[in-house]
Enzyme design. Structure first.
Site, PDB file in Angstrom:
ATOM      1  N   VAL A  21       0.869  -1.177   0.000  1.00 12.38           N
ATOM      2  CA  VAL A  21       0.000   0.000   0.000  1.00 12.38           C
ATOM      3  C   VAL A  21       0.902   1.222   0.000  1.00 12.38           C
ATOM      4  CG1 VAL A  21      -2.003  -1.021   1.153  1.00 12.38           C
ATOM      5  CG2 VAL A  21      -0.192   0.009   2.517  1.00 12.38           C
ATOM      6  N   SER A  22       0.446   2.297  -0.640  1.00 13.25           N
ATOM      7  CA  SER A  22       1.228   3.535  -0.654  1.00 13.25           C
ATOM      8  C   SER A  22       0.638   4.526   0.326  1.00 13.25           C
ATOM      9  CB  SER A  22       1.251   4.142  -2.066  1.00 13.25           C
ATOM     10  OG  SER A  22      -0.048   4.481  -2.480  1.00 13.25           O
ATOM     11  N   THR A  23       1.460   5.437   0.823  1.00  9.93           N
ATOM     12  CA  THR A  23       1.018   6.399   1.835  1.00  9.93           C
ATOM     13  C   THR A  23      -0.084   7.304   1.316  1.00  9.93           C
ATOM     14  OG1 THR A  23       3.221   6.410   2.794  1.00  9.93           O
ATOM     15  CG2 THR A  23       1.777   8.217   3.399  1.00  9.93           C
ATOM     16  N   GLN A  26      -3.859   5.416   0.577  1.00  8.49           N
ATOM     17  CA  GLN A  26      -4.342   4.336   1.435  1.00  8.49           C
ATOM     18  C   GLN A  26      -5.862   4.297   1.528  1.00  8.49           C
ATOM     19  OE1 GLN A  26      -2.518   3.321   5.120  1.00  8.49           O
ATOM     20  NE2 GLN A  26      -0.484   3.887   4.454  1.00  8.49           N
ATOM     21  N   GLU A  29      -6.809   2.251  -1.405  1.00  4.67           N
ATOM     22  CA  GLU A  29      -6.256   0.904  -1.411  1.00  4.67           C
ATOM     23  C   GLU A  29      -6.675   0.072  -0.204  1.00  4.67           C
ATOM     24  OE1 GLU A  29      -2.157   1.801  -1.408  1.00  4.67           O
ATOM     25  OE2 GLU A  29      -2.108   2.490  -3.478  1.00  4.67           O
TER      26      GLU A  29
END
Length: 259
Positions: A21-23, A26, A29
């Site tokens: 997951v990317s910051t 989120q 995601e």
């Protein structure tokens, strides 16, 4: 023709999993635990032996900073990785959103004789032209979705900057963020005032100012040493006079003026 994904319980397929997951995204995601739960359920249903899970949290889809992905390939190339037959992912865009990176990583896995299995998409390791075309199509969709999210984030930040709000970016020495807004940081404000005083009143060079700050133990923003370039950047930064700039959008913020 690729081999089926179901195996006899006496000889289960040995797999590892990768999650990301990317910051920034989120909310779109979900959490990494959602991916892990979905992969575990998928492996149980298929009768796979899940050996290990590699997870990157708060990282982008590029290849610059993916420690877990690097660990995954190190594992697969090592002695323990010999028994692994496939890598399971939740969705292809968790491996990467960029189509080129997707294909590059899939090719790397093929060279290691490892399959790539997605819980949401067809057999990604297949050489079937239709499967490959579908995989590429899904990559294009993911790229467009990423561009759309970036557009919304960027547009919102620029709109905020036009209204004079803090839109993000590097926080200059002398400030901190509170409730997503900039405000002076008292301890650092003293350092900024000292720098400008040394330049204007004492008429010291930027090298002399840097040396003075270093010798007197003044702290930089990130705890490193003082350099002429650091001092020069501060002296040229318009924010200390109350002018905030974000991606070409300028606004006057008298509350941020320190001089």
């Amino acid at each position: 023709m690729s081999k089926p994904l179901t195996h006899k319980t006496t000889n289960p397929l040995s797999v590892v999993a990768y999650c990301r997951v990317s910051t920034d995204n989120q909310k779109e995601e979900g959490t990494i635990n959602l991916q892990i739960d979905a992969i575990k359920e998928f492996c149980d249903k298929k009768g796979f032996k899940l050996v290990e899970i590699f997870k990157d949290e708060g990282v982008s889809g590029g290849l610059e900073d993916r420690p877990a992905l690097a660990s995954l390939f190190n594992f697969l190339e090592g002695v323990e990785g010999k028994e692994i037959e496939a890598v399971v992912i939740w969705k292809l865009d968790r491996l990467a959103r960029d189509l080129y990176i997707q294909e590059h990583l899939i090719k790397k896995l093929e060279l290691l004789k490892k399959r790539l299995i997605s819980t949401k998409e067809p057999d990604l390791g297949s050489n079937d032209p239709m499967r490959k075309a579908f995989r590429q199509f899904m990559g294009i969709v993911a790229e467009l979705e990423k561009a759309f999210i970036t557009m919304r984030l960027s547009g919102g930040r620029i709109h905020k900057a036009k209204k004079g709000g803090y839109a993000g970016g590097r926080i200059a020495l002398g400030y901190l963020t509170k409730e997503k807004e900039l405000q002076p940081k008292e301890r650092e404000v003293e350092t900024i005032k000292m720098i400008f005083a040394l330049k204007k009143r004492k008429r010291l060079s930027i090298n002399e100012i840097a040396r003075f700050l270093q010798e007197q133990g003044y702290e930089t923003k990130r705890g490193g040493g003082w350099y002429a370039s650091t001092v020069s950047y501060i002296l040229k930064n318009p924010i200390y006079k109350g002018f905030y700039e974000y991606k070409g959008v300028k606004s006057q913020r008298s509350d941020l003026a320190l001089l």
